[in-house]
Structure formats: structure tokens, C-alpha cells
Scaffold this motif. Structure first.
Motif, PDB file in Angstrom:
ATOM      1  N   UNK A  82       0.661  -1.156   0.155  1.00  0.00           N
ATOM      2  CA  UNK A  82      -0.052   0.085   0.057  1.00  0.00           C
ATOM      3  C   UNK A  82       0.904   1.350   0.116  1.00  0.00           C
ATOM      4  N   UNK A  83       0.330   2.367  -0.435  1.00  0.00           N
ATOM      5  CA  UNK A  83       0.957   3.697  -0.692  1.00  0.00           C
ATOM      6  C   UNK A  83       2.050   4.020   0.472  1.00  0.00           C
ATOM      7  N   UNK A  84       1.249   4.061   1.775  1.00  0.00           N
ATOM      8  CA  UNK A  84       1.848   4.488   2.897  1.00  0.00           C
ATOM      9  C   UNK A  84       2.992   3.693   3.554  1.00  0.00           C
ATOM     10  N   UNK A  85       3.199   2.384   3.134  1.00  0.00           N
ATOM     11  CA  UNK A  85       4.226   1.621   3.631  1.00  0.00           C
ATOM     12  C   UNK A  85       5.700   2.022   3.316  1.00  0.00           C
ATOM     13  N   UNK A  86       6.408   1.962   4.631  1.00  0.00           N
ATOM     14  CA  UNK A  86       7.861   2.458   4.686  1.00  0.00           C
ATOM     15  C   UNK A  86       8.560   1.511   3.316  1.00  0.00           C
ATOM     16  N   UNK A  87       9.232   2.397   2.649  1.00  0.00           N
ATOM     17  CA  UNK A  87       9.908   1.613   1.508  1.00  0.00           C
ATOM     18  C   UNK A  87      10.744   0.817   1.915  1.00  0.00           C
ATOM     19  N   UNK A  88      11.724   1.220   2.845  1.00  0.00           N
ATOM     20  CA  UNK A  88      12.792   0.080   3.299  1.00  0.00           C
ATOM     21  C   UNK A  88      12.428  -1.051   4.064  1.00  0.00           C
ATOM     22  N   UNK A  89      11.225  -0.901   4.712  1.00  0.00           N
ATOM     23  CA  UNK A  89      10.652  -2.249   5.271  1.00  0.00           C
ATOM     24  C   UNK A  89       9.983  -2.947   4.365  1.00  0.00           C
ATOM     25  N   UNK A  90       9.427  -2.642   3.183  1.00  0.00           N
ATOM     26  CA  UNK A  90       9.096  -3.424   2.085  1.00  0.00           C
ATOM     27  C   UNK A  90      10.353  -4.095   1.487  1.00  0.00           C
ATOM     28  N   UNK A  91      11.426  -3.503   1.190  1.00  0.00           N
ATOM     29  CA  UNK A  91      12.365  -4.051   0.535  1.00  0.00           C
ATOM     30  C   UNK A  91      12.851  -5.099   1.649  1.00  0.00           C
ATOM     31  N   UNK A  92      13.097  -4.897   2.863  1.00  0.00           N
ATOM     32  CA  UNK A  92      13.847  -5.875   3.921  1.00  0.00           C
ATOM     33  C   UNK A  92      12.759  -6.996   3.760  1.00  0.00           C
ATOM     34  N   UNK A 109      14.870   6.408   2.087  1.00  0.00           N
ATOM     35  CA  UNK A 109      13.598   6.920   2.824  1.00  0.00           C
ATOM     36  C   UNK A 109      12.311   7.225   1.944  1.00  0.00           C
ATOM     37  N   UNK A 110      11.246   7.056   2.644  1.00  0.00           N
ATOM     38  CA  UNK A 110       9.865   7.415   1.918  1.00  0.00           C
ATOM     39  C   UNK A 110       9.164   6.287   1.988  1.00  0.00           C
ATOM     40  N   UNK A 111       8.050   6.425   1.057  1.00  0.00           N
ATOM     41  CA  UNK A 111       6.917   5.290   0.817  1.00  0.00           C
ATOM     42  C   UNK A 111       6.850   4.559  -0.160  1.00  0.00           C
ATOM     43  N   UNK A 112       6.391   3.685  -0.404  1.00  0.00           N
ATOM     44  CA  UNK A 112       6.090   2.680  -1.349  1.00  0.00           C
ATOM     45  C   UNK A 112       5.315   3.502  -2.442  1.00  0.00           C
ATOM     46  N   UNK A 113       4.492   4.010  -2.076  1.00  0.00           N
ATOM     47  CA  UNK A 113       3.580   4.962  -3.371  1.00  0.00           C
ATOM     48  C   UNK A 113       4.289   5.920  -3.899  1.00  0.00           C
ATOM     49  N   UNK A 114       5.362   6.585  -3.485  1.00  0.00           N
ATOM     50  CA  UNK A 114       6.166   7.529  -4.148  1.00  0.00           C
ATOM     51  C   UNK A 114       7.174   6.927  -5.133  1.00  0.00           C
ATOM     52  N   UNK A 115       7.351   5.495  -5.034  1.00  0.00           N
ATOM     53  CA  UNK A 115       8.315   5.123  -5.917  1.00  0.00           C
ATOM     54  C   UNK A 115       8.149   5.019  -7.197  1.00  0.00           C
ATOM     55  N   UNK A 116       7.015   4.881  -7.844  1.00  0.00           N
ATOM     56  CA  UNK A 116       6.715   5.216  -9.145  1.00  0.00           C
ATOM     57  C   UNK A 116       6.620   6.736  -9.552  1.00  0.00           C
TER      58      UNK A 116
END
Length: 346
Positions: A82-92, A109-116
């Protein structure tokens, strides 16, 4: 809803004036809140990780919608976040699950939703190569649908989502390697750190650990105790110079610093120059303008503008202009800021 929240509390640069903030912990509440604010014609600022924002000292005259949707679903060959998920937490989580592909993007740093939106990239990997689809909310029509990468107009640190407010990311879906191998290593510094050859793959966990070490050494992994990480990451994008101007730019660099090896990279529209290299060769050292300044270049990496504890947005804007204009004056290259600016202009 919270009134008079200092937006400095919600950004990694730790600057930004007051605003009303609506915290949305579910996709349903996020969509409903934005729909209601749009219907009432109240200005909206979407904010998740706050790592790519420079917000003015006057704050935001509207409602800041804080995206706090944090769901992460790991599959056999990918991840939906989901968009607000911490990006590095997703990668880990993907690396821990034995999936490869995102490890070079560790520590961002930042959120998953910002990546695209930003077409986030690091160490030779950009998200457009792995993105399977993006779930978007069209604020103009009210439609919610999954969108293929081909519709997003990706470019270097950009997409069609970056410059429009009507398309809101709700979730992202990445295709990953179920064998746990990293993306092919294409970035020299990382390959050297791993003792690998160009194009080689390594276990994703091994690459993630190396990336985190490299980023930490540059002050690019968030640490509240380290003011070098009170930043928006790389403040300027690497400038792409059209082929017709490359010889002129090279001549300007040689005239200023002598015969040197200039780091450049191929780009679709010309030749990409290293922004950090240009900043240093233009005379801006790490820690510029000095220890008494509240806004300075990082002491570890000249590409990051940092808040040393008491900086305002105006201080950071002044520093950014000084660096940008100095590079332009010496080398004829105008660098563009990477963070989104709200209530300030450079």
C-alpha cells in the motif's frame, strides 16, 4: 484531524510551517477523505514519508492528507504494498522472503507509493524495470484502477505522476526473482564493494547489506542523531546535457579545473553528468558554507543539503540557489532540484 501541526515534524528535512493534517490509515479512509476535500474545493497536499519534500515556512493553507496505509503482501514472485508502507521495510521484507530485485533500493527513505512517481533509482536499478502495475485513484473521475507501467511515461527520476495532482497512488505491485538473486550489478561502486564483476548477480541479502553500508557512509540512511541525514537525499538530479552542448560543457570544465576524467553516463536525450562531482569541482566542499551555518551541504556527500538543527526552508532555498547558480556560472549547466517544493520556489 489535527490542527496547527508543524510540517517540520513530518518531513526528513525537518522544515515546514503549520497546517491541518488528516491521518488516513486505510485506503478506504484515504480515498473518502480526498474525495470530500476535493468536493469542498479545499486544497490538498498528500504526504507519506516526507522524504522528498521541501515545504515553506508559512506552511500549507489547506489540508495535508497523511498517507498511513501500511499493508504489505508478499507473494511467490513479487510484492504488493500500500502507498503509505515504509519503502525500506518493503525491501527488507522481500529480501527476508527470499525474493530478489529490490535490494539495490535498500535504505531509501520514503513510502512505497512515491516510488513510481519519482521512478526511484539507486545503484543501477530503477523501479520501472520491476514494476508490474500501480493502483491509482483518479481524483477527476473518481475511478480506481490498476495501471500498467506503459501508461506512466517513465524517465530519469520522473513519470507522468510527478507533475499532476489528479492521479493518486494507492498501491504498487513489483515483480521479483523467486530465486533470491539480486538484479545484475551495473553500478561500479557497488560491484567493487562486493568484489563482483559488471553484470554479475549475488544473493539479494548480501547486496542489501552492502548497499546499506555504502548509503550510511554517505549519510543517506536516516538516523535522528546524525544531522547529515536531516535531508531530502540527493537534492539535485544528475543533469542531462544535449549532445550538441557536450563539447562546450567539457571545455568549460577543463578551463576551470584542468584536464580531468569527467564522470558521464549515456542518457536517452544526451549525456548525463554527475551532479555531486560538478558541485565539488565548482568549489562547494562538504559542509559548505561552514560550521556556523544552519543549512549546509552534508559533511559526507555534497549532493545532500542538510538541516543542522535550526534551519528554515528559506535557509535551505538560499543554499540551493547558491550551489545551483555556482555550478551554472562555472560550467554552463543548470541543475534541477529533485525534491517537490511546496510554498517555495528556487
Amino acid at each position: 484531524m489535527r490542527e496547527s501541526v508543524r510540517l517540520a515534524e513530518l518531513t526528513t528535512l525537518r522544515v515546514g510551517g503549520p497546517a491541518t493534517v488528516a491521518e488516513c490509515a486505510t485506503t478506504e479512509s484515504l480515498v473518502a477523505t480526498v474525495r470530500a476535500l476535493d468536493a469542498a474545493e479545499i486544497p490538498v497536499l498528500l504526504l507519506a514519508g516526507g522524504s522528498n519534500l521541501l515545504i515553506g515556512d508559512e506552511g500549507f493553507d489547506g489540508v495535508v492528507v497523511a498517507v498511513r496505509t501500511e499493508g504489505v503482501e508478499i507473494g511467490a514472485d513479487g510484492v504488493v504494498a500500500e502507498a503509505g508502507a515504509n519503502w525500506d521495510t518493503v525491501v527488507a521484507a522481500t529480501v527476508a522472503a527470499g525474493l530478489g530485485g529490490l535490494e539495490c533500493l535498500s535504505g531509501i527513505p520514503g513510502s512505497a507509493g512515491a516510488t513510481p512517481v519519482q521512478n526511484v533509482g539507486a545503484y543501477g536499478v530503477e523501479v520501472e524495470r520491476l514494476l508490474r502495475r500501480v493502483r491509482l485513484f483518479d481524483r477527476a473521475t473518481g475511478e480506481i484502477r490498476w495501471v500498467a507501467p506503459g501508461e506512466l511515461g517513465f524517465g530519469y527520476r520522473t513519470s507522468v505522476l510527478k507533475h499532476r495532482a489528479d492521479a493518486m497512488v494507492l498501491a504498487v505491485d513489483y515483480a521479483l526473482d523467486p530465486g533470491g538473486s539480486s538484479a545484475p550489478l551495473r553500478y561500479g561502486e557497488l560491484a567493487v564493494a562486493l568484489g563482483a564483476t559488471n553484470g554479475e548477480s549475488r544473493p539479494a541479502a548480501e547486496v542489501r547489506a552492502a548497499v546499506l553500508r555504502l548509503r550510511a557512509g554517505k549519510g543517506m540512511v536516516l538516523d535522528p542523531a546524525d544531522h547529515d541525514t536531516w535531508s531530502a537525499g540527493s537534492f539535485f538530479t544528475n543533469p542531462v546535457v544535449p549532445e550538441a552542448r557536450v563539447r562546450e560543457v567539457r571545455a568549460a570544465i577543463t578551463a576551470h579545473v584542468g584536464e580531468v576524467t569527467i564522470p558521464t553516463y549515456p542518457a536517452p536525450d544526451g549525456v548525463k553528468f554527475s551532479a555531486g562531482w560538478l558541485i565539488e569541482r565548482a568549489g562547494f566542499a562538504k559542509g559548505f558554507p561552514g560550521p556556523s551555518a544552519s543549512a549546509r551541504l552534508s559533511t559526507k556527500h555534497t549532493l545532500a543539503l542538510t538541516n543542522r538543527g535550526g534551519a528554515t526552508a528559506a535557509d535551505l532555498v538560499s543554499l540551493a540557489r547558491t550551489v545551483r547558480d555556482g555550478v551554472a556560472e562555472r560550467f554552463g549547466i543548470r541543475m534541477e532540484p529533485e525534491p517537490v517544493t511546496v510554498g517555495v520556489t528556487l
